[in-house]
Design an enzyme around this catalytic site. Structure first.
Site, PDB file in Angstrom:
ATOM      1  N   TYR A 180       0.794  -1.216   0.000  1.00  0.00           N
ATOM      2  CA  TYR A 180       0.000   0.000   0.000  1.00  0.00           C
ATOM      3  C   TYR A 180       0.833   1.277   0.000  1.00  0.00           C
ATOM      4  O   TYR A 180       0.290   2.362  -0.216  1.00  0.00           O
ATOM      5  CB  TYR A 180      -0.928   0.032   1.223  1.00  0.00           C
ATOM      6  N   ILE A 181       2.104   1.196   0.301  1.00  0.00           N
ATOM      7  CA  ILE A 181       2.931   2.398   0.411  1.00  0.00           C
ATOM      8  C   ILE A 181       3.988   2.412  -0.687  1.00  0.00           C
ATOM      9  O   ILE A 181       4.351   1.360  -1.231  1.00  0.00           O
ATOM     10  CB  ILE A 181       3.592   2.499   1.801  1.00  0.00           C
TER      11      ILE A 181
END
Length: 896
Positions: A154-155
């Site tokens: 997600y990052i």
């Protein structure tokens, strides 16, 4: 790298496989000899005997060496652990200017790092949270709250501009094979900045650890420039979480040193404290847990805690009713993680060995390496420019002399004949070239296409050659002055990136906080006089006082013995206890007044003394120690009071006096071991209190230490004067706020103090200020009033600015004009005649309508006449230092 170095590196990378190799290779007749021992593992059946001491001697040392060199300790050249270096190298290979998923970065890094994705992900998040080398996007966690980052899918991340500029250069990088031999990775990155000190590092290896604290970006650059110039420099840590730091024992970050770190605690109001900055290594969760534990143990008294931390830390501590906020601040530092001690240990890898250095040595090494790398880059650049100049000159000669149209060239049967012809034609031009022409150069000329020859422009060629020569000359001058070139490099980094890294941690000295003075009285002390027990669990017996579980107690007995003991639940002390109370060490204000009989029929003595410090559980004696001695009168006075007592004697024949009075103020205060003065040789029937007295110690001298922003009685800092019990301290801040406080040592003060002194309600203050609403300078004269709440004499507008504040009785003010009015002569104002004395809330009187540059105070032309009291004070000081015959200080107020 030499073959020996390559072999050494490969052996180091394979150490972790040695143990498995020796167990799996059962088909060999003998085990592989290990580098640290001649021990060989024997091969045999199930009954074979293996000598474990030999295995541990070898294998454990190999494992420890591998962990130290390849896992936990950073290298001094680039300041990185191997996993960090491999992450950055992988991110550079992936870099295209856009963000990459962290999951992709982790997977790509596994080509170089053999220890799994978890360690790579954790190291990558830690690098990103340092906010220096990695530009992060998404939820990367919070160093303030301890929240973890989101899942790697997600990052996203990419290298920062600073990292791209200072960390990579393949031309100056030394390479080695990765653990599986499929890729190449850098031995060390060519870092041109003291990265190790900027980021800090913490690692635990086998048998040793490394803990290097982070330092400020701009201060590191300033120190690097000072190092290049041969000037002294000093480095102190700086933390992202802010707070305060005491570096008095930092010892350059070397082993054995320590720093104290504190949270920044302020007062929201008298019943609410706020923590805005945290100590290094602590989060809001761990800090709140430590505060709650201290509250549960009764060390502090709080009502509740609110954690409002978001982008910035904010912990609100609501105090219980009746609790001092100043005392609670000290208690938080004493009993919670609001103050912690950190022991740095600067351990780095150099030449395949761990070394313990200090931060100054690390910085010098980094500066020397930066200079060496910059010199290497310039040498490479010079070589490339010279090569470009050589080929540009060669190409021009080839085209302008039309060598490609020579009949010999066109009729050549093969490449060799053509190359020989070109070489012959170029020989006359050899002096114009910077090196000899090689066959490769000729072959390169023969590869020139006809289109390029047709587009050849002599003027552009001359410009290019001139530019090459100019660049070569500049590069040579930079190499000749490599030190200043390196200084300019660091200055460029500071100018370009320094604004984003201000110092966050304030350096100050910490006052030692005695836990017994700030702990809350969380226990009740009781005594059973009949059985001789004392403690906090004797709920049904006589109550003595409130205390804490870490206090000491002082006990006096009827026979004159006394001793110091710890507070406990129940302890036997003996009978005939006449006094027990909490004992404060180094307290010279508590005076004990005693009348005792020496022996069974001896003389009666009177004495006054203080007990400032004794050995715990050791018995001392107030009397001369004669058997049968007995205390006839005893009193403890917290401020040195001296009462008057009535002494009643036993009647005897021919005894004229049956009773008399004695004032303890006539007795000098001496040491606790002194015998005292003879009161009477007659037998005393009893001693009773006649009249309570006042203190004979006079006022208390108070000083203010600006290093720690605290009051003290030890003579450190500015002398504020002698204070009586009802005196107050006036505090004036730079923003115009003022308030009064007592002179208790637990008081806390702001850093922006303009004036701190003993409060005098009769003193007149003169202030020159800029009124933001009227946009003119004003002058006002006023007294200040005592109030523990903050008030402001500048007015309600937040834009008002204080030019000058003075307590002169007849001040003279000089107004210097500026701007369009700078041609005007300065205006001199006699403040006493210019404006009358009004309230501090009054607006004041406008000084001028012209533009003002500065406002200065001039020497007054007159002063207040000396009062008779002041003359008497000076005479007393000349005669006897200001003391009366009884040892009491004479006090004189300075009247305006």
């Amino acid at each position: 790298m030499t073959p020996e170095e390559i072999k050494e590196e490969e052996e180091s990378e394979a150490i972790w496989q040695d143990g498995q190799d020796m167990e799996s290779e059962e088909g060999e007749s003998e085990g592989t000899p290990l580098p640290h021992s001649g021990y060989r593992v024997p091969v045999g059946g199930a009954d074979a005997i293996h000598h474990l001491p030999g295995m541990y001697q070898s294998w454990f040392l190999d494992y420890a060496s591998y962990v130290i060199l390849e896992r936990a300790v950073p290298h001094i050249n680039d300041g990185l652990k191997p996993v960090q270096r491999r992450i950055l190298h992988s991110m550079k290979r992936l870099d295209d200017g856009r963000y990459n998923k962290v999951a992709n970065i982790i997977g790509h890094t596994m080509q170089f790092h053999p220890h799994g994705d978890a360690s790579i992900g954790d190291a990558l998040v830690q690098l990103g949270q340092k906010d220096l080398l990695i530009d992060c996007q998404g939820n990367w966690g919070n160093i303030l709250t301890g929240d973890v980052a989101a899942a790697p899918r997600y990052i996203e991340a990419r290298l920062s501009k600073f990292a791209l500029e200072t960390l990579f250069n393949p031309k100056t990088t030394q390479w080695k094979l990765s653990y599986d031999g499929r890729n190449q990775e850098p031995v060390c990155l060519p870092v041109k900045f003291p990265l190790l000190l900027a980021q800090g590092v913490e690692g635990i290896a086998v048998g040793l650890s490394s803990k290097i604290l982070p330092h400020n970006f701009n201060e590191l650059i300033d120190a690097a420039i000072a190092c290049l110039k041969g000037e002294p420099f000093t480095l102190y840590p700086d933390f992202q979480t802010g707070g305060y730091i005491d570096v008095s024992r930092y010892n350059g970050g070397e082993r054995g040193g320590a720093v104290k770190v504190r949270a920044k605690i302020g007062k929201l109001d008298n019943r609410t404290l706020v923590i805005n900055e945290l100590p290094y290594g602590r989060t809001t969760s761990t800090l709140i847990d430590s505060i709650l534990k201290a509250n549960d143990k009764g060390k502090i008294k709080i009502r509740k805690i609110d954690d409002n931390t978001a982008r910035d830390a904010e912990i609100l501590i609501h105090l219980a009713p009746g609790v001092s906020s100043d005392k609670t601040i000290d208690a938080l530092y004493a009993f919670s993680d609001c103050e912690i001690s950190i022991s740095p240990n600067c351990c780095v890898i150099e030449d395949h060995k761990p070394y313990f250095l200090n931060v100054s040595a690390v910085l010098r090494h980094s500066v020397d390496r930066t200079l060496s790398l910059l010199r290497t880059e310039l040498e490479i650049k010079q070589s490339e420019l010279e090569e470009a100049l050589f080929y540009a000159s060669l190409e021009r000669i080839f085209i302008e002399e039309r060598i490609y149209k020579d009949r010999e060239f066109e009729n050549a049967h093969n490449m060799d004949e053509a190359a020989v012809h070109i070489e012959l034609r170029l020989q006359p031009f050899a002096p114009q070239l910077i090196r000899e022409v090689t066959r490769d150069d000729i072959l390169r000329l023969m590869d020139i296409k006809m289109g390029r020859i047709l587009r050849f422009n002599a003027d552009k060629s001359d410009e290019a050659i001139a530019q090459f020569k100019q660049d070569i000359a500049l590069t040579k001058s930079q190499l000749a002055d490599i030190v200043n070139y390196t200084v300019a490099w660091f200055a460029m980094l500071k100018e370009k990136y320094g604004a984003a890294y201000p110092r966050r941690t304030e350096i100050r000295s910490f006052d030692m906080i005695e836990a017994t003075t700030v702990v809350e009285a969380n226990e009740k002390l009781y005594i059973n006089r009949e059985e001789g027990f004392i403690g906090t669990s004797l709920k049904k017996d006589e109550f003595i006082c409130n205390c804490s579980d870490i206090d000491d107690l002082i006990l006096f007995f009827r026979d004159g013995a006394y001793k110091i003991i710890r507070v406990s639940e129940k302890v036997f002390v003996g009978k005939n206890v006449i006094y027990v109370h909490v004992f404060k060490r180094n307290d010279n204000r508590t005076i004990y007044n005693v009348i005792y009989r020496d022996g069974r029929s001896g003389s009666n003595y009177i004495k006054r003394f203080a007990v400032t410090g004794v050995t715990r559980d050791k018995e001392y004696n107030v009397t001369r120690g004669t058997e049968g001695s007995r205390i006839l009168y005893f009193s403890a006075n917290s401020n040195g009071e001296a009462e008057t007592v009535k002494v009643i004697l036993k009647p005897k024949l021919r005894q004229k006096t049956l009773a008399f009075e004695k004032d303890f103020s006539e007795i000098l205060i001496k040491g606790r071991a002194s015998m005292g003065n003879i009161l009477t040789k007659a037998e005393i029937h009893k001693v009773t209190l006649k009249q309570k007295g006042t203190s004979t110690l006079g006022g208390r001298m108070v000083w203010f230490d600006r290093d720690v922003m605290r009051l003290n009685y030890d003579g450190r800092g500015e002398e504020l004067g002698e204070f009586q019990s009802d005196d107050q301290i006036l505090v004036i801040l730079k923003n115009g706020d003022f308030y009064t406080t007592g002179f208790d040592l637990s008081n806390h003060y702001e850093d922006s103090i303009l004036v701190i002194e003993r409060f005098d309600s009769r003193k007149i203050w003169t202030a020159a200020l800029y009124d933001a609403e009227q946009k003119y300078p004003y002058l006002k004269r006023f007294p200040l009033e005592a109030n523990h709440k903050k008030q402001n004499f500048l007015g309600d507008s937040s834009g008002n600015v204080l030019y000058l504040l003075t307590d002169e009785a007849y001040p003279r003010i000089e107004v210097v004009f500026g701007g369009n009015d700078r041609f005007r002569t300065s205006l001199v104002i006699d403040a006493e005649t210019f404006i009358g004395i009004k309230s501090f809330k009054a607006k004041g009187k406008r000084m001028t309508t012209c533009e003002v540059a500065t406002v200065n105070e001039l020497e007054p032309l007159r002063s207040l006449p000396e009062s008779p009291a002041e003359d008497a004070a000076e005479t007393a000081e000349e005669d006897g230092g200001g003391y009366t015959d009884s040892g009491q200080m004479n006090l004189f107020d300075n009247e305006i």
